[in-house]
Every structure is written in C-alpha cells, then in structure tokens.
Design a protein around this motif. Structure first.
Motif: not given
Length: 572
Positions: A141-163
């Motif tokens: 969707k070309r939204e990986i660099d949007s604000l919501h896309g970058r925030i989503a990547l940030g908390f997905l990485i937090v989830q990966d750390i929790v994993v």
C-alpha cells in the motif's frame, strides 16, 4: 494413489509442494497471506482429508530448520534504532498492547473454562502480531514510511523483543519441568545463555565485519555461511537448553551490524518461506477437524477480542499520547491478528507438556480467522476508517498536537501546495521556489518532512488521503495544488490517492487548479475525468525535455559550420 505417494518420500514431498502451489494460488486470488494457505495445505494433506503427510520425521526436520531460519532473519532485522527514534510511542503502545491482551485474554480464557496454565499460554500467544504480514501489506500500500506505518513497525519490534523474552523463560521452565533439580537447571540455562551472549558480542566486535567482508566476494558462499551459522547457533541453543529458536535469533543478531544484512535477508526470504511451509504442514496435519469444530465457539470469542480489542487499545494509547484518531486507527489495525510466533510459542508449550494439543488447535483456528480477516481490514483500511470515523471521537485528545509541530503558515499565504516530497515533488518545489513562488510542501513521511525543512521549505506533516487534514490546510490563497505522491497499485488498495485528494480539495471549496503526476495514459484519462486540470507525466515530460535539448544542440552544431563556409566563399 495415496499409498503410491507415501511409499517413497520424494513422491510425498513432490505431492505436498504441488498441493501447496495449488492452494497458495487460491489464497492469492482471495488476497490471503501464505500462512493461511500453508496451514490449509497441512489440514488437507493430514489424516483428516488426504492423509499423504506421513513422513513426520523428515517434515519435522525441515520445519525445525525453517524456524531457525525465521528467527535468524528476525534477529538480522531487529532494528532497535527504530524503537529509539520513535521514542515513547513505540514502547508504550507495544508494551501496553501486550499487557492489555495478556490480562484480558487470560480472563476470557478462564471465563471460557480453560485451566489457568492453558489460559495464560493462549493469552500470551494472542499478543503477538505478524511482522512479516504487516510489512508486506504496508509495502503493497506504499504506507511503510507513513507515520502510522513507522509506529506500527516500532511496536512490532517491541513485540518481537517480548517474544524473545517469553521464549527464553519458556525454555528455562521447560528444562526445570523435566528435571528433579529445577532451580539448578534453570540457573544453568541462564548461565549458558549469558556465556553465549558474551561469545556473540565478541564475534560482533572482532570477527563479524572482517569475516563477512571476505565472504562477500563469493555471494553463494556468504549465503551458505549464513544458513550454516543459523543452524549451528540453533543447535547450540538446543544443546544448552534455551532452545533452537533463541540460538537462531542470536545468529541473526550477530550479523545485524554488518553492511551485508540486507543482502542476506533478501536472499534467504524465499528459503524461509519454503522451509516454513513444512512447519505449517506439520501443524495443519496434526490438527483434528473434530477438535477444531469443538473449539469453534471459543475461537470466535478470542478472534473478536483480537480483531476489535487489540486495535482499540492501540487507538486509546495513541489518543492519550496526542495522536489523531486516524493515525491511531490505521496503526491499530496492524495488531488485529496473531502471528506465526503465536503458533511456535504454543508448539513449545505442547512439547514441554504444559498444554494439550487441543489448545494448539484453538490458537491455530484463531490464527486462521484473524489473519484472514485482518488482511482485508488492512487492505481496505481507509474505507473502513471513513465508515467508523463518526464513533472514534473519544479516542482523540483535542489540542494535544503530537502530530502537529511549531510550523506556522506564512502571513502572506502560499502560491502552490505540493503533496508528496519525494525526488519528483521536491524537484518541482525547488523549480517553483527559484521562480519566486511561495511553496508549501505536504508529506506523511517524517524523514521527507525533515529533509525538506532543512532545504528551507515550509512543510506540513499530513496524509493527502485524509479529508479531515485537507480541510484544515491554509488553501485560501493557493493557486495550484500539485500531487506528486507515488502511484498505488489499485488492484491492492482500490483507491487512487490522487483521486481522493482531488475529491477532498473540491469538497473544501478549493478555488485553485489541480495538477497530478501519473505514469500511464489510462490513469491520466481517469484523473482528467476526476477533475484534474493538468496531468504531469514525469517520464514523458523528461523525455520530451531531453529530446528538445538534444535537438537544440544538433541544430546549433548544424549552424556553426555554415558560417565559416560562407566566409570562405566571400573571400574567394
């Protein structure tokens, strides 16, 4: 026919691969991720349907190697810097969503009659979202660099750390559960883990870059080393008691600081998908359709909790931090499913003996429902937002202004507003600025906004597809609104952002003219019919200008020898 296939392992694997290709094609037509298709392959190939997946030993071996490669790639791309640059929003949203889902998921599990151990396992499994699926959908969707896309990547990485932390604890508890001296063995696992961390740290500090630099001269050898390295550390992790998963992850982390990590990740992505096919086949083949039917009621309850509750908690946290409801809603949709890690986590629990196989079936069914549904929710996110926007008011804190900044509109206004500050949009801005026009730039990529401001332009952060944002722009003195945003693949999004922008401008009463950039004549005609006053074709316009320069040079060169020749004739 079935007996012929299962008599020879090669026939069996060939049949599984053909079946995976066929089911995967159907999934592609339905716009579903491969995870859903692969689990469906396992169910079809398993004893409940065709009963051709019988070589458990070989399938399990490939599945374990696939998990090791998956964790290796997660470690390879574990970008802690992204969490740091996004600041509190990634950390608070990620941890808040994990805590909310765990607590309420546990209570729901108890309410559905699960025993406490199974309930906590299921609740933790529901907290993990699929980074692979989200990155793929946002990229499409070309939204990986949007604000919501970058925030989503940030908390997905937090989830990966929790994993990672959850798997470490689970591995340690598993060792303790299988031994009479539980505390001693748990301490032993953590000691071995600490020693391995020190060894990996030394490898990163002294050996990683020189070794990969040497191996990069033979790309095939570099990839072979990466696979071997992942398998070695996964084997060591299993031997020392903290699991193949953590060993594979450490192998990825050990190479994440090298400049070759992207090349390795790109080349191993296909191998990861191929090997994970066998993990999901093994998973699907182990499921009893009768057991799945018994769990359908609980699976629907948990699925609704994930599909609705997870996005709402993200929306609430981001709203409390001052983000607009649209940004919170779009970011929240990315956690409306569980991930492949949820299944791996439950498989570890089954292997240790903490939970029964029917709990694994329950989580798998929740995975099938939530992944399938959330794929459509994310694909149609903007249309879904417009539908629910009237009831999202309580999730937006008025006047907080997290997404706003200290930019103030020019007292004299602007002549042109440009949406999209990529290379093309920024080049247009520079040309218009040099011609004396006052330009206002708009982009939803924070990096592009920062770079344009460093060049001295007035820039606002915002999304060109957000009608609410367009309505608040200072458009009264603007003569031209130019869209230089990239084209979406309308087969994925079904909503051309340029047409959305034109509609929003007209709805606000914009009196100026609109120009849009296109790359195909079909889109040009469509946008003209949609109200665009001028259509810009970067490739065609650049080619036309280049041809004019060449022709002008040719004409100039053709005229130059004519003058000396005439002088010579005059002398004669």
């Amino acid at each position: 026919m079935t007996e012929t296939i299962t008599d020879y392992i090669f026939y069996e694997v060939a049949a599984l691969l053909v079946l995976a290709a066929g089911v995967g094609f159907v999934g592609l037509l339905l716009r579903q991720p491969l995870i859903v298709s692969f689990i469906a392959v396992g169910i079809v190939a398993g004893p409940s349907v065709l009963n051709i997946a019988r070589s458990d030993e070989y399938i399990d071996l490939l599945a374990e190697l696939g998990i090791a490669v998956l964790l290796f790639l997660v470690g390879l791309k574990l970008d802690l810097n992204l969490v740091r640059t996004l600041g509190p929003v990634a950390l608070l949203t990620g941890l808040g969503q994990v805590a909310f889902t765990t607590i309420f998921g546990f209570l729901i599990g108890l309410g559905l009659g699960l025993d406490p151990v199974t309930a906590i396992y299921v609740a933790i499994a529901l907290t993990f979202s699929s980074t692979i699926i989200i990155v793929k959908l946002l990229s499409d969707k070309r939204e990986i660099d949007s604000l919501h896309g970058r925030i989503a990547l940030g908390f997905l990485i937090v989830q990966d750390i929790v994993v990672v932390l959850a798997m470490i604890m689970l591995s340690a508890l598993g060792v303790g559960a299988q031994s009479d001296s539980a505390l001693t063995d748990i301490l032993s696992v953590f000691s071995y883990g600490a020693l391995m961390l020190v060894a990996v740290g030394l490898f990163i500090r002294y050996a990683a870059n020189p070794l990969m630099e040497r191996l990069s001269r033979a790309p095939e050898l570099m990839i072979s080393f990466a696979i071997g390295w992942a398998a070695l550390l996964a084997a060591l992790g299993h031997y020392f008691g903290f699991g193949k998963e953590l060993g594979g992850l450490l192998a990825g982390v050990s190479l994440a600081s090298t400049p070759f990590r992207e090349a390795i990740a790109a080349r191993l992505a296909s191998l990861r998908d191929f090997l994970l096919l066998f993990f999901f086949i093994a998973l699907g083949a182990s499921l009893d359709l009768g057991v799945l039917g018994d769990n359908i009621g609980a699976a629907i309850v948990f699925s609704l909790f994930v599909l609705i509750g997870n996005p709402l908690i993200v929306l609430a946290i981001m709203g409390a931090m001052g983000y607009r409801k649209r940004t919170g809603f779009l970011a929240g949709l990315t956690v409306a499913q569980i991930s492949e890690f949820s299944l791996i986590f439950m498989a570890m629990g089954v292997a240790i003996g903490h939970v029964a196989a029917d709990a694994m079936g329950l989580v798998t069914l929740v995975g099938l429902i939530t992944i399938a549904a959330s794929t459509y929710m994310i694909t149609w996110s903007h249309q879904l937002y417009r539908f629910v926007e009237p009831v999202l008011g309580p999730f937006e804190r008025r006047g907080a202004g997290t997404e706003e900044d200290n930019w103030q509109p020019s007292a004299d206004g602007h002549d042109v507003v440009i949406f999209g500050l990529g290379r093309y949009g920024l080049a247009i801005a520079e040309e218009l600025d040099s011609a004396g026009l006052k330009v206002l730039g708009v982009d939803f990529n924070p990096v592009a906004v920062r770079e344009a401001r460093q060049l001295g332009f007035d820039v606002m952060f915002g999304d060109a597809t957000d009608p609410e944002f367009i309505a608040h722009l200072p458009l009264a003195p603007v003569r031209w609104a130019i869209s230089a945003v990239p084209e979406h693949d309308t087969g994925i999004t079904h909503d051309d952002p340029r047409r959305s922008l034109i509609r929003s401008l007209h709805d606000t009463g914009f009196a100026g003219r609109t120009a849009v950039a296109v790359h195909s004549e079909d889109n040009a005609e469509r946008l003209k019919q949609g109200g665009a006053d001028l259509v810009l074709n970067p490739y065609r316009d650049a080619a036309s200008q280049a041809a004019s320069l060449v022709l002008g040079t040719e004409r100039a060169q053709a005229r130059e020898p004519a003058r000396p020749a005439s002088k010579k004739e005059e002398v004669q």
